[in-house]
Design a protein around this motif. Structure first.
Motif, mmCIF file in Angstrom:
data_model
loop_
_atom_site.group_PDB
_atom_site.id
_atom_site.type_symbol
_atom_site.label_atom_id
_atom_site.label_comp_id
_atom_site.label_asym_id
_atom_site.label_seq_id
_atom_site.Cartn_x
_atom_site.Cartn_y
_atom_site.Cartn_z
ATOM 1 N N SER A 9 0.939 -1.162 0.255
ATOM 2 C CA SER A 9 -0.078 0.375 -0.284
ATOM 3 C C SER A 9 0.765 1.529 0.309
ATOM 4 O O SER A 9 0.415 2.692 -0.854
ATOM 5 C CB SER A 9 -1.176 -0.324 1.153
ATOM 6 N N LEU A 10 2.501 1.411 0.128
ATOM 7 C CA LEU A 10 3.169 2.440 0.769
ATOM 8 C C LEU A 10 3.446 2.296 -0.619
ATOM 9 O O LEU A 10 4.815 3.620 -0.204
ATOM 10 C CB LEU A 10 3.550 2.422 2.343
ATOM 11 N N ASN A 42 11.642 5.614 2.363
ATOM 12 C CA ASN A 42 11.815 7.013 1.851
ATOM 13 C C ASN A 42 11.621 7.945 1.743
ATOM 14 O O ASN A 42 12.180 8.263 1.390
ATOM 15 C CB ASN A 42 12.348 5.940 0.411
ATOM 16 N N ALA A 43 10.706 8.195 2.687
ATOM 17 C CA ALA A 43 10.375 9.463 2.962
ATOM 18 C C ALA A 43 9.582 9.109 4.177
ATOM 19 O O ALA A 43 9.422 8.126 5.040
ATOM 20 C CB ALA A 43 8.719 9.251 2.134
ATOM 21 N N GLY A 44 9.213 10.123 5.063
ATOM 22 C CA GLY A 44 9.013 10.467 6.849
ATOM 23 C C GLY A 44 7.287 9.713 6.771
ATOM 24 O O GLY A 44 6.078 9.759 5.669
ATOM 25 N N TYR A 45 6.692 8.848 7.613
ATOM 26 C CA TYR A 45 5.574 8.105 8.072
ATOM 27 C C TYR A 45 5.392 8.485 9.620
ATOM 28 O O TYR A 45 6.006 8.984 10.029
ATOM 29 C CB TYR A 45 5.059 7.195 7.531
ATOM 30 N N ARG A 83 6.945 10.971 14.308
ATOM 31 C CA ARG A 83 6.622 10.565 12.796
ATOM 32 C C ARG A 83 8.229 10.006 12.737
ATOM 33 O O ARG A 83 9.161 10.093 13.250
ATOM 34 C CB ARG A 83 7.126 12.366 12.290
ATOM 35 N N LEU A 84 7.915 9.191 11.873
ATOM 36 C CA LEU A 84 9.116 8.110 11.697
ATOM 37 C C LEU A 84 9.714 8.913 10.655
ATOM 38 O O LEU A 84 9.314 8.227 9.189
ATOM 39 C CB LEU A 84 9.220 6.746 11.818
ATOM 40 N N LEU A 122 0.176 -1.948 12.534
ATOM 41 C CA LEU A 122 0.838 -0.816 12.655
ATOM 42 C C LEU A 122 0.061 0.581 12.249
ATOM 43 O O LEU A 122 -0.555 -0.143 11.471
ATOM 44 C CB LEU A 122 1.894 -0.373 12.260
ATOM 45 N N SER A 123 -0.340 1.306 12.726
ATOM 46 C CA SER A 123 -1.201 2.055 12.134
ATOM 47 C C SER A 123 -0.350 3.656 11.932
ATOM 48 O O SER A 123 -0.096 4.459 12.657
ATOM 49 C CB SER A 123 -2.392 3.025 12.960
ATOM 50 N N VAL A 124 -0.749 3.536 10.216
ATOM 51 C CA VAL A 124 0.320 4.327 9.099
ATOM 52 C C VAL A 124 -1.354 5.255 8.313
ATOM 53 O O VAL A 124 -1.230 4.503 7.776
ATOM 54 C CB VAL A 124 1.536 4.103 8.816
#
Length: 351
Positions: A9-10, A42-45, A83-84, A122-124
């Motif tokens: 999904s991401l 590869n990006a922040g989540y 934020r990760l 995990l809720s992202v």
């Protein structure tokens, strides 16, 4: 372990998660600790929450037969609200308390064939993904170990263990399933019963021990089940003669045509006497009436034969997983391996 559906999904560059449990077996009602290890993609989540689910494989009986399924029996939110960043590594420690009725998965280091797991949700970005899954090992409480060891000293052998979906009437059972530990009778009781099933229902204040006997039929009568319940305390385990006490329990259980008796650790009975017969409907109902104290008899000689711990450690009669030995062991191990390699199937929504 990578979240497989989360990656879908991401994108391939999404975050990954791995939950590491502290080494060693937990105990019912005890603490379970570990770390949830996250690694940014590869990006922040934005990590909204990290939730641990306790999962058990249970057997469900119905009119068409029996089937197995997985039940979530507890949930804990252990982190979130941060934020990760891209490529960031973060470890989230946790300590949670297991339910007192958590089943036993091993005895003296040997698996009983019970499958429990800790699954990480995990809720992202508003989406919940269940992915990381780790096997949960649970050993017995001291009083549970003492009772099982007493059965071994009396000559009973371990046959199998399973989790049955349903409730035992007349108890304060909390979970939607219960564990049955099936024991082969000793020569002393083999003429009367074909097997004994032991269920532990622990609470902070003590524990109910439910014994069910599959009683053999006589010349003019068929076999039937007898059920008896006893209550024991968590403390004073080293000072109790468990072999004599369990032998008393068995004499009461086998002596009644069919009963549901409650007794204290000291052997005083306050039975809920009443007829009890069932075809494993797992919703046991019992009549209430006046009971009586059984006359207590104990063997005069104390034999020092091997207890259940010695028998399981030695692997006698395939005790590690089942009475048919290596074949059952291999099948259970394969199933556990498949179960804990990943969770690819649709979970049917979130709570």
């Amino acid at each position: 372990m990578v979240f497989k559906r989360l990656l879908g999904s991401l994108g391939v560059g999404g975050p990954t998660v791995d939950t590491v449990l502290t080494a060693g077996a937990a105990v019912p009602g005890g603490l379970l600790s570990g770390h949830v290890q996250l690694e940014g993609g590869n990006a922040g989540y934005d990590i909204e929450h990290i939730t641990l689910e306790l999962v058990a494989r249970v057997e469900v009986e119905h009119e068409e037969g029996e089937q197995e399924g997985f039940v979530v029996f507890d949930r804990f939110t252990v982190g979130g609200g941060f934020r990760l960043s891209e490529g960031e590594r973060r470890s989230v420690p946790f300590t949670v308390a297991l339910p007192w009725e958590t089943p036993i998965t091993e005895l003296y280091g040997q698996g009983l064939g019970i499958v429990l797991g800790v699954r990480t949700e995990l809720s992202v970005a508003g989406a919940k993904d269940k992915g990381d899954l780790d096997q949960l090992a649970v050993g017995p409480l001291p009083v549970q170990e003492a009772i099982l060891e007493a059965f071994g000293q009396l000559g009973f052998g371990f046959k199998s263990a399973d989790l049955e979906y349903g409730r035992i009437g007349g108890t304060n059972q909390q979970l939607p399933f219960y564990q049955e530990i099936e024991l082969a009778p000793s020569p002393q009781y083999a003429h009367a019963v074909s097997e004994i099933e032991v269920t532990f229902l622990a609470t902070p204040g003590g524990m109910d021990v439910v014994l069910e006997a599959d009683k053999r039929g006589g010349l003019f009568s068929g076999g039937h089940d007898a059920l008896t319940r006893f209550t024991v305390a968590h403390d004073g385990v080293p000072h109790q003669d468990w072999r004599a006490l369990v032998d008393d329990w068995l004499r009461q259980l086998v002596g009644h045509q069919s009963s549901y008796a409650a007794a204290s650790v000291y052997g005083h009975t306050d039975p809920y006497a009443g007829n009890h017969s069932h075809s494993h409907s797992h919703s046991h109902s019992h009549g209430h009436g006046h009971g009586h104290d059984e006359e207590h008899h104990h063997d005069g000689g104390r034999r020092s034969g091997p207890g259940m711990g010695t028998a399981i450690a030695a692997g006698a009669a395939g005790l590690a997983v089942g009475v048919v030995g290596g074949m059952v062991a291999a099948e259970v191990i394969d199933e556990v391996g498949d179960f804990f390699e990943g969770d690819d199937e649709d979970e049917g929504g979130d709570d």
